[in-house]
Design an enzyme around this catalytic site. Sequence first.
Site, PDB file in Angstrom:
ATOM      1  N   CYS A 112       0.814  -1.219   0.000  1.00 39.02           N
ATOM      2  CA  CYS A 112       0.000   0.000   0.000  1.00 39.02           C
ATOM      3  C   CYS A 112       0.848   1.269   0.000  1.00 39.02           C
ATOM      4  O   CYS A 112       0.318   2.360  -0.212  1.00 39.02           O
ATOM      5  CB  CYS A 112      -0.941  -0.004   1.197  1.00 39.02           C
ATOM      6  SG  CYS A 112      -1.867  -1.530   1.294  1.00 39.02           S
ATOM      7  N   HIS A 251      -3.378   6.673   3.025  1.00 37.49           N
ATOM      8  CA  HIS A 251      -3.806   5.378   2.500  1.00 37.49           C
ATOM      9  C   HIS A 251      -5.204   5.097   3.036  1.00 37.49           C
ATOM     10  O   HIS A 251      -5.493   5.337   4.210  1.00 37.49           O
ATOM     11  CB  HIS A 251      -2.837   4.281   2.939  1.00 37.49           C
ATOM     12  CG  HIS A 251      -3.303   2.919   2.541  1.00 37.49           C
ATOM     13  ND1 HIS A 251      -3.713   2.633   1.262  1.00 37.49           N
ATOM     14  CD2 HIS A 251      -3.458   1.772   3.256  1.00 37.49           C
ATOM     15  CE1 HIS A 251      -4.092   1.373   1.200  1.00 37.49           C
ATOM     16  NE2 HIS A 251      -3.953   0.827   2.395  1.00 37.49           N
ATOM     17  N   ASN A 280     -10.135  -0.559   0.171  1.00 35.59           N
ATOM     18  CA  ASN A 280      -8.672  -0.493   0.175  1.00 35.59           C
ATOM     19  C   ASN A 280      -8.150  -1.024  -1.163  1.00 35.59           C
ATOM     20  O   ASN A 280      -8.345  -2.195  -1.475  1.00 35.59           O
ATOM     21  CB  ASN A 280      -8.167  -1.340   1.352  1.00 35.59           C
ATOM     22  CG  ASN A 280      -6.650  -1.378   1.457  1.00 35.59           C
ATOM     23  OD1 ASN A 280      -5.938  -0.933   0.562  1.00 35.59           O
ATOM     24  ND2 ASN A 280      -6.170  -1.922   2.561  1.00 35.59           N
TER      25      ASN A 280
HETATM   26  N1  COA Z   1     -18.829  -9.113   9.106  1.00 31.96           N
HETATM   27  C1  COA Z   1     -19.292  -9.386  10.321  1.00 31.96           C
HETATM   28  N2  COA Z   1     -18.504  -9.763  11.359  1.00 31.96           N
HETATM   29  C2  COA Z   1     -17.182  -9.842  11.107  1.00 31.96           C
HETATM   30  C3  COA Z   1     -16.632  -9.557   9.847  1.00 31.96           C
HETATM   31  C4  COA Z   1     -17.523  -9.179   8.827  1.00 31.96           C
HETATM   32  N3  COA Z   1     -17.093  -8.882   7.574  1.00 31.96           N
HETATM   33  N4  COA Z   1     -15.293  -9.710   9.919  1.00 31.96           N
HETATM   34  C5  COA Z   1     -15.009 -10.087  11.174  1.00 31.96           C
HETATM   35  N5  COA Z   1     -16.139 -10.159  11.901  1.00 31.96           N
HETATM   36  C6  COA Z   1     -16.313 -10.521  13.297  1.00 31.96           C
HETATM   37  C7  COA Z   1     -15.167 -11.340  13.843  1.00 31.96           C
HETATM   38  O1  COA Z   1     -15.357 -12.692  13.530  1.00 31.96           O
HETATM   39  C8  COA Z   1     -15.256 -11.053  15.304  1.00 31.96           C
HETATM   40  O2  COA Z   1     -16.267 -11.851  15.858  1.00 31.96           O
HETATM   41  P1  COA Z   1     -16.100 -12.502  17.331  1.00 31.96           P
HETATM   42  O3  COA Z   1     -15.968 -11.339  18.255  1.00 31.96           O
HETATM   43  O4  COA Z   1     -17.356 -13.275  17.484  1.00 31.96           O
HETATM   44  O5  COA Z   1     -14.855 -13.321  17.256  1.00 31.96           O
HETATM   45  C9  COA Z   1     -15.740  -9.599  15.372  1.00 31.96           C
HETATM   46  O6  COA Z   1     -16.295  -9.321  14.075  1.00 31.96           O
HETATM   47  C10 COA Z   1     -14.650  -8.610  15.654  1.00 31.96           C
HETATM   48  O7  COA Z   1     -13.542  -8.893  14.825  1.00 31.96           O
HETATM   49  P2  COA Z   1     -12.249  -8.019  14.848  1.00 31.96           P
HETATM   50  O8  COA Z   1     -11.259  -8.577  13.881  1.00 31.96           O
HETATM   51  O9  COA Z   1     -11.800  -7.806  16.248  1.00 31.96           O
HETATM   52  O10 COA Z   1     -12.829  -6.652  14.288  1.00 31.96           O
HETATM   53  P3  COA Z   1     -12.127  -5.247  14.226  1.00 31.96           P
HETATM   54  O11 COA Z   1     -12.915  -4.252  14.947  1.00 31.96           O
HETATM   55  O12 COA Z   1     -10.652  -5.320  14.522  1.00 31.96           O
HETATM   56  O13 COA Z   1     -12.268  -4.893  12.675  1.00 31.96           O
HETATM   57  C11 COA Z   1     -10.929  -4.920  10.703  1.00 31.96           C
HETATM   58  C12 COA Z   1     -11.671  -5.740  11.715  1.00 31.96           C
HETATM   59  C13 COA Z   1     -10.256  -5.814   9.711  1.00 31.96           C
HETATM   60  C14 COA Z   1     -11.918  -4.021  10.003  1.00 31.96           C
HETATM   61  C15 COA Z   1      -9.880  -4.023  11.431  1.00 31.96           C
HETATM   62  O14 COA Z   1      -9.138  -4.821  12.323  1.00 31.96           O
HETATM   63  C16 COA Z   1      -8.925  -3.348  10.481  1.00 31.96           C
HETATM   64  O15 COA Z   1      -9.311  -2.543   9.667  1.00 31.96           O
HETATM   65  N6  COA Z   1      -7.622  -3.638  10.628  1.00 31.96           N
HETATM   66  C17 COA Z   1      -6.622  -3.066   9.780  1.00 31.96           C
HETATM   67  C18 COA Z   1      -6.674  -3.715   8.463  1.00 31.96           C
HETATM   68  C19 COA Z   1      -5.902  -2.994   7.446  1.00 31.96           C
HETATM   69  O16 COA Z   1      -5.699  -1.809   7.535  1.00 31.96           O
HETATM   70  N7  COA Z   1      -5.478  -3.711   6.439  1.00 31.96           N
HETATM   71  C20 COA Z   1      -4.842  -3.202   5.314  1.00 31.96           C
HETATM   72  C21 COA Z   1      -3.493  -2.723   5.600  1.00 31.96           C
HETATM   73  S1  COA Z   1      -2.871  -1.954   4.189  1.00 31.96           S
END
Ligand code: COA
Length: 325
Positions: A112, A251, A280
Amino acid sequence: MKPVKIVGLGKYLPPKKLTNSDLEKMVDTSDEWITTRTGIKERRIAEDMPSSELAYRASQQALKNAGLGADDLDLIIVASITPDNFFPSTACRLQSLLKARKAAAFDISAACSGFVYGLTCAWQMIGAGLYKNVLVVGSEVLSSVTDWQDRSTCVLFGDGAGAAVLTEATKKSFLSSHLGADGSRAALLNIPAGGSRMPASQQTVDDKLHCIKMKGNELFRVAVRVMVDAAKISLSKAGLKPEDLDMLVPHQANKRIIDAVVKSLKIKDKVYFNLSRYGNMSSASCAVALCEAYQESKIKKGDIVVLDTFGGGLVWGSCVIKWAL
Ligand code: COA
């Protein structure tokens, strides 16, 4: 060093939209979850189009806006984690599509942050007098490496391309750049198979190891810190402070990450968002955001514009530009 400036920007977003409600029919997710956790509402999908084709369309627009032809290009740099092939490079394919006969061409793999890495290379090479006109493109078909059954990643990514033409200037426009990497955190975001570390096999295909794997939670925490630090360092290299900034073009991975960066830098409202429309797009995110911010007149001549990125590697990159267009 000769001064260098951006003289043309372009973008290409494939027309097919995949909305959160479309995703509700594919995996166990909801528009409400995706919107509140990420800020994304829809993303674009390039059907049967490789990265070079998206790059070609964005580049044609950037060249037109720059008032230059493909024959004027001395160098083409393409940043992509979804290249057409391992080799030839996507930059070579783009060179052929553009018929940019005298241009050298190479790819950058910096996820990215690839567009900012590419701009920095182009700036330095023009500044050193090696080349005059350089095209830098971020182009991705992330839909080709997305596991469409993994709800934790498939809601995040989209396809697109953004391009910039850089050339010699009379006044300084690129003021500073700060690039960094931490390869010890590779496991936070990667595509495990398909390279020499884990060559393709029936097993790797069955295990979907050619798709993006991500530890979202851990990445989130690192991302905010890294982006804040990168912006502060690039600004201080330019002799500036966060309050001097007119527009942050970050980003576009997650609205909550960007909000946290904006809060930490105390630059309320001086930030450009478009991830609700595109998700993204890795190297293309910052490139398309810069293009749209300019097209929407959110950036004007003389503004201090800060590009700020992070991605798988880990890598980060920030660049300070005194806008000259
Ligand atoms: N829909 C519904 N529920 C979802 C889901 C979706 N698409 N994806 C994950 N969940 C659930 C998980 O299974 C988890 O359930 P549980 O509590 O029963 O285990 C719950 O949501 C929370 O998951 P978590 O991973 O803790 O969520 P989060 O608040 O961290 O959000 C992201 C997830 C990926 C959106 C976030 O972590 C993020 O944006 N991280 C950075 C990613 C990034 O920037 N990547 C690119 C880098 S260039």
